[in-house]
Scaffold this active site. Structure first.
Site, PDB file in Angstrom:
ATOM      1  N   LYS A  74     -21.032  45.193 -11.114  1.00  0.00           N
ATOM      2  CA  LYS A  74     -21.724  45.483 -10.468  1.00  0.00           C
ATOM      3  C   LYS A  74     -22.740  45.989 -11.283  1.00  0.00           C
ATOM      4  O   LYS A  74     -22.643  47.079 -12.541  1.00  0.00           O
ATOM      5  CB  LYS A  74     -21.544  46.751  -9.094  1.00  0.00           C
ATOM      6  CG  LYS A  74     -22.590  47.530  -8.659  1.00  0.00           C
ATOM      7  CD  LYS A  74     -23.103  46.571  -7.431  1.00  0.00           C
ATOM      8  CE  LYS A  74     -23.646  47.605  -6.562  1.00  0.00           C
ATOM      9  NZ  LYS A  74     -25.347  47.078  -6.933  1.00  0.00           N
ATOM     10  N   LYS A  98     -19.064  54.809 -15.324  1.00  0.00           N
ATOM     11  CA  LYS A  98     -20.134  55.220 -14.470  1.00  0.00           C
ATOM     12  C   LYS A  98     -19.353  54.932 -13.558  1.00  0.00           C
ATOM     13  O   LYS A  98     -18.914  56.130 -12.241  1.00  0.00           O
ATOM     14  CB  LYS A  98     -21.657  54.623 -14.223  1.00  0.00           C
ATOM     15  CG  LYS A  98     -22.787  55.713 -13.605  1.00  0.00           C
ATOM     16  CD  LYS A  98     -23.634  54.265 -14.465  1.00  0.00           C
ATOM     17  CE  LYS A  98     -24.767  54.385 -14.949  1.00  0.00           C
ATOM     18  NZ  LYS A  98     -26.028  54.652 -14.935  1.00  0.00           N
ATOM     19  N   LYS A 110     -24.445  43.612 -15.570  1.00  0.00           N
ATOM     20  CA  LYS A 110     -25.494  44.099 -16.198  1.00  0.00           C
ATOM     21  C   LYS A 110     -26.731  42.260 -16.331  1.00  0.00           C
ATOM     22  O   LYS A 110     -25.365  41.732 -16.722  1.00  0.00           O
ATOM     23  CB  LYS A 110     -25.888  44.675 -17.046  1.00  0.00           C
ATOM     24  CG  LYS A 110     -27.431  45.293 -16.988  1.00  0.00           C
ATOM     25  CD  LYS A 110     -27.267  46.591 -16.493  1.00  0.00           C
ATOM     26  CE  LYS A 110     -28.537  47.837 -16.488  1.00  0.00           C
ATOM     27  NZ  LYS A 110     -28.378  48.606 -15.623  1.00  0.00           N
ATOM     28  N   THR A 194     -31.356  58.313  -7.859  1.00  0.00           N
ATOM     29  CA  THR A 194     -30.405  58.633  -8.697  1.00  0.00           C
ATOM     30  C   THR A 194     -31.383  59.907  -9.427  1.00  0.00           C
ATOM     31  O   THR A 194     -30.848  61.250 -10.267  1.00  0.00           O
ATOM     32  CB  THR A 194     -31.175  57.692 -10.070  1.00  0.00           C
ATOM     33  OG1 THR A 194     -30.833  56.248  -9.822  1.00  0.00           O
ATOM     34  CG2 THR A 194     -30.825  57.819 -11.193  1.00  0.00           C
ATOM     35  N   ASN A 225     -39.378  56.681 -11.448  1.00  0.00           N
ATOM     36  CA  ASN A 225     -38.407  56.633 -10.198  1.00  0.00           C
ATOM     37  C   ASN A 225     -37.399  57.586 -11.367  1.00  0.00           C
ATOM     38  O   ASN A 225     -37.851  58.788 -10.032  1.00  0.00           O
ATOM     39  CB  ASN A 225     -38.372  55.628 -10.134  1.00  0.00           C
ATOM     40  CG  ASN A 225     -37.085  55.717  -8.891  1.00  0.00           C
ATOM     41  OD1 ASN A 225     -35.695  56.019  -9.442  1.00  0.00           O
ATOM     42  ND2 ASN A 225     -37.390  55.533  -7.754  1.00  0.00           N
ATOM     43  N   SER A 368     -26.360  52.394  -3.982  1.00  0.00           N
ATOM     44  CA  SER A 368     -25.916  51.134  -4.033  1.00  0.00           C
ATOM     45  C   SER A 368     -24.390  50.635  -3.787  1.00  0.00           C
ATOM     46  O   SER A 368     -25.028  49.564  -2.983  1.00  0.00           O
ATOM     47  CB  SER A 368     -26.014  50.645  -5.638  1.00  0.00           C
ATOM     48  OG  SER A 368     -27.805  50.390  -6.091  1.00  0.00           O
TER      49      SER A 368
HETATM   50  P1  NAD Z   1     -39.398  53.682 -15.131  1.00  0.00           P
HETATM   51  O1  NAD Z   1     -39.757  52.176 -15.411  1.00  0.00           O
HETATM   52  O2  NAD Z   1     -40.096  54.005 -12.953  1.00  0.00           O
HETATM   53  O3  NAD Z   1     -39.600  54.634 -15.491  1.00  0.00           O
HETATM   54  C1  NAD Z   1     -39.798  54.935 -17.064  1.00  0.00           C
HETATM   55  C2  NAD Z   1     -40.904  56.296 -17.417  1.00  0.00           C
HETATM   56  O4  NAD Z   1     -40.352  56.240 -18.519  1.00  0.00           O
HETATM   57  C3  NAD Z   1     -41.957  56.081 -17.004  1.00  0.00           C
HETATM   58  O5  NAD Z   1     -42.966  57.443 -16.914  1.00  0.00           O
HETATM   59  C4  NAD Z   1     -42.834  55.617 -18.515  1.00  0.00           C
HETATM   60  O6  NAD Z   1     -43.902  55.881 -18.466  1.00  0.00           O
HETATM   61  C5  NAD Z   1     -42.224  56.486 -19.104  1.00  0.00           C
HETATM   62  N1  NAD Z   1     -41.919  56.332 -20.995  1.00  0.00           N
HETATM   63  C6  NAD Z   1     -41.491  54.971 -21.739  1.00  0.00           C
HETATM   64  N2  NAD Z   1     -42.018  55.031 -22.818  1.00  0.00           N
HETATM   65  C7  NAD Z   1     -41.714  56.492 -22.994  1.00  0.00           C
HETATM   66  C8  NAD Z   1     -41.576  57.314 -23.100  1.00  0.00           C
HETATM   67  N3  NAD Z   1     -41.737  56.737 -25.308  1.00  0.00           N
HETATM   68  N4  NAD Z   1     -42.076  58.645 -23.546  1.00  0.00           N
HETATM   69  C9  NAD Z   1     -42.300  58.963 -22.598  1.00  0.00           C
HETATM   70  N5  NAD Z   1     -41.476  58.625 -21.297  1.00  0.00           N
HETATM   71  C10 NAD Z   1     -41.542  56.704 -21.524  1.00  0.00           C
HETATM   72  O7  NAD Z   1     -38.019  53.624 -14.893  1.00  0.00           O
HETATM   73  P2  NAD Z   1     -37.357  53.919 -14.460  1.00  0.00           P
HETATM   74  O8  NAD Z   1     -36.290  53.240 -13.200  1.00  0.00           O
HETATM   75  O9  NAD Z   1     -37.313  55.786 -13.778  1.00  0.00           O
HETATM   76  O10 NAD Z   1     -36.017  54.508 -15.386  1.00  0.00           O
HETATM   77  C11 NAD Z   1     -35.907  55.375 -16.346  1.00  0.00           C
HETATM   78  C12 NAD Z   1     -34.116  55.581 -17.516  1.00  0.00           C
HETATM   79  O11 NAD Z   1     -33.424  55.258 -16.377  1.00  0.00           O
HETATM   80  C13 NAD Z   1     -33.868  54.079 -18.042  1.00  0.00           C
HETATM   81  O12 NAD Z   1     -33.511  54.124 -18.924  1.00  0.00           O
HETATM   82  C14 NAD Z   1     -32.859  53.288 -16.376  1.00  0.00           C
HETATM   83  O13 NAD Z   1     -31.528  52.313 -17.317  1.00  0.00           O
HETATM   84  C15 NAD Z   1     -31.968  54.710 -16.020  1.00  0.00           C
HETATM   85  N6  NAD Z   1     -31.901  54.448 -15.192  1.00  0.00           N
HETATM   86  C16 NAD Z   1     -32.263  54.592 -13.819  1.00  0.00           C
HETATM   87  C17 NAD Z   1     -32.143  54.058 -12.910  1.00  0.00           C
HETATM   88  C18 NAD Z   1     -32.528  53.846 -11.586  1.00  0.00           C
HETATM   89  O14 NAD Z   1     -31.946  53.631 -10.337  1.00  0.00           O
HETATM   90  N7  NAD Z   1     -33.811  53.569 -11.482  1.00  0.00           N
HETATM   91  C19 NAD Z   1     -30.357  54.945 -12.237  1.00  0.00           C
HETATM   92  C20 NAD Z   1     -29.664  54.973 -13.657  1.00  0.00           C
HETATM   93  C21 NAD Z   1     -30.512  54.617 -15.152  1.00  0.00           C
END
Ligand code: NAD
Length: 432
Positions: A74, A98, A110, A194, A225, A368
């Protein structure tokens, strides 16, 4: 960057070092340890695509199936130019860990495509996704490997995958992917999961330490997000959110941001956070002096004088260069892999509590799993039920990690890894 630096920041090398450190503290079968050091299967595919203008291109796609001892593989699919096999291997491994930490019956996977989806039209993106799905169809399925959205992928892309999978296999299988839109079999609460899960973990830890969240200050790097929902839920719980940033800069409001909703709307309108100084519902640069606010860079946000700092954007945000300057007592890792190994050691020496990514951001995969379960049972659960189940799962996982950390006198990260490795070992059928 020299070869040593590249090696140091290589996520797969880091994952292996984390795994070996945990394995040393357990007495699992060396054969199982070796199995965890090597993904079960890696698949690299080419995805040829006819562009809208008639030209042709080819993209590389990946799917890594790290381990399925505890259940189907997953993990997400990422569309990003920097997607490569080592990144996919590390992220798949972290999913194995995780899922075991939060106790959902999945293994780790992944994948993704090395592409910048922002350069494609919607039609090109759909053709690319469908072609990729045809290539990986033989190795995915509701009981085999269940992809989900990750960076730059979303519910619409998941729907194309489910549809193409059904065409190729002749079996309509909603549960082949998660993170679908609600009308197409998605779960209530997946979008918030999350961030909300991270807020549960943090609050549980503070309660255990008899600390009152009221007025604790928080700085969050990343307002996508994850960062957005975390900010909303922490604000609701009484924390003082003093700084937010995105890829184009950020804001620091020492008195605390009054309304996360107003900042959110302002960002939507302006396309960036910088300048979103909101007083009531009015957001304007001229408010800056009224609220004593200032603009900050995305790097500075991590070193502000706050109680809790949250990397919620990208990998390798906290490195040996800025770790020394971190003033917070707690780092809540919401991004995947935001702290390098060297930085981790510095934070530990400084006595800073790091709530590891494999626990902090597991709320997404937890919901999920609820989606997959609802699809399998042909049910649709209410949001309140989803959140209640999520809270129980995250509280239990946090409790376990904290008690393993105390008992074994190790960091929360090591405790999470030990918990996961031992759970995987206890689910494994011994090999002769
Ligand atoms: P997203 O694309 O919705 O948001 C990413 C955010 O980070 C945006 O606001 C972007 O502008 C910002 N960003 C990018 N580069 C940056 C920088 N240098 N400095 C500051 N901000 C910056 O992505 P997301 O879904 O919010 O995911 C964020 C992290 O969380 C990732 O590492 C992702 O793998 C992890 N994650 C996400 C989920 C999920 O359910 N969405 C679950 C587990 C882990």
């Amino acid at each position: 960057m020299n070869t040593k630096d590249i090696q140091k920041n290589n996520p797969w090398q880091r994952a292996l070092r984390q795994l070996r450190a945990a394995v040393k503290r357990t007495n699992i079968d060396p054969l199982l340890a070796l199995q965890l050091e090597n993904p079960d299967r890696v698949m690299e595919v080419s995805v040829p695509l006819r562009m809208d203008d008639g030209s042709v291109r080819v993209f590389q796609g990946f799917r890594v199936q790290h381990n399925n001892i505890r259940g189907p593989y997953k993990g997400g699919l990422r569309y990003h130019p920097q997607v490569d096999m080592d990144e996919a291997k590390a992220l798949a491994f972290w999913m194995t860990i995780k899922n075991a930490v939060v106790g959902v019956p999945f293994g780790g996977g992944k994948g993704g495509i090395a592409v910048n989806p922002k350069e494609l039209s919607l039609e090109e993106l759909e053709r690319l996704t469908r072609e990729f799905t045809r290539k990986i169809a033989p190795i995915i399925g509701p009981d085999v490997d269940v992809p989900a959205p990750d960076v730059n992928t979303n519910g619409k892309i998941m729907t194309w995958i489910a549809d193409e999978y059904a065409r190729v296999t002749g079996a309509a299988a909603t549960a082949v992917v998660t993170g679908k839109p609600i009308g197409q079999g998605g779960s209530e609460g997946r979008t918030e999961a999350t961030g909300l899960g991270g807020s549960y973990v943090l609050q549980y830890l503070l309660k255990k330490r008899k600390l009152d969240p009221k007025n604790m200050t928080v700085a969050i790097q990343g307002f996508g997000n994850v960062g957005l929902y975390l900010a909303r839920y922490l604000h609701e719980a009484g924390f003082k959110i003093v700084a937010l940033s995105d890829s184009r800069g950020g804001i620091y409001v020492p008195k605390g941001i009054e309304s996360i909703g107003a900042v959110e709307k302002c960002k939507e309108k302006k396309g960036m956070l910088a300048g979103c100084y909101c007083v009531g519902s009015v957001c304007d640069v001229s408010n800056k002096d009224v609220i004593g606010a200032r603009e900050i860079s995305s790097d500075e946000i991590l070193t502000l004088p706050v109680d809790i700092v949250v990397p919620a954007a990208l990998e390798n945000a906290i490195t040996e260069k800025n770790a020394k300057k971190i003033k917070a007592n707690i780092v809540l890792e919401m991004a995947n892999g935001p702290t390098t190994l060297e930085a981790d050691a510095i934070l530990e020496k400084k006595g800073i509590t790091v709530i590891p990514d494999v626990l902090a951001n597991a709320g997404g995969v937890a919901v999920s799993y609820f989606e997959w379960e609802q699809n399998r049972k042909n049910e649709h659960w209410k949001k309140a039920d989803v959140f209640a189940r999520l809270k129980k799962l995250m509280d239990d996982a946090t409790d376990t990690v904290i008690s393993v950390s105390k008992k074994r006198k190790v960091s929360l990260r090591e405790a999470a890894y030990i918990t996961a490795v031992e759970r995987i070992a206890s689910s494994a059928t011994p090999k002769p």
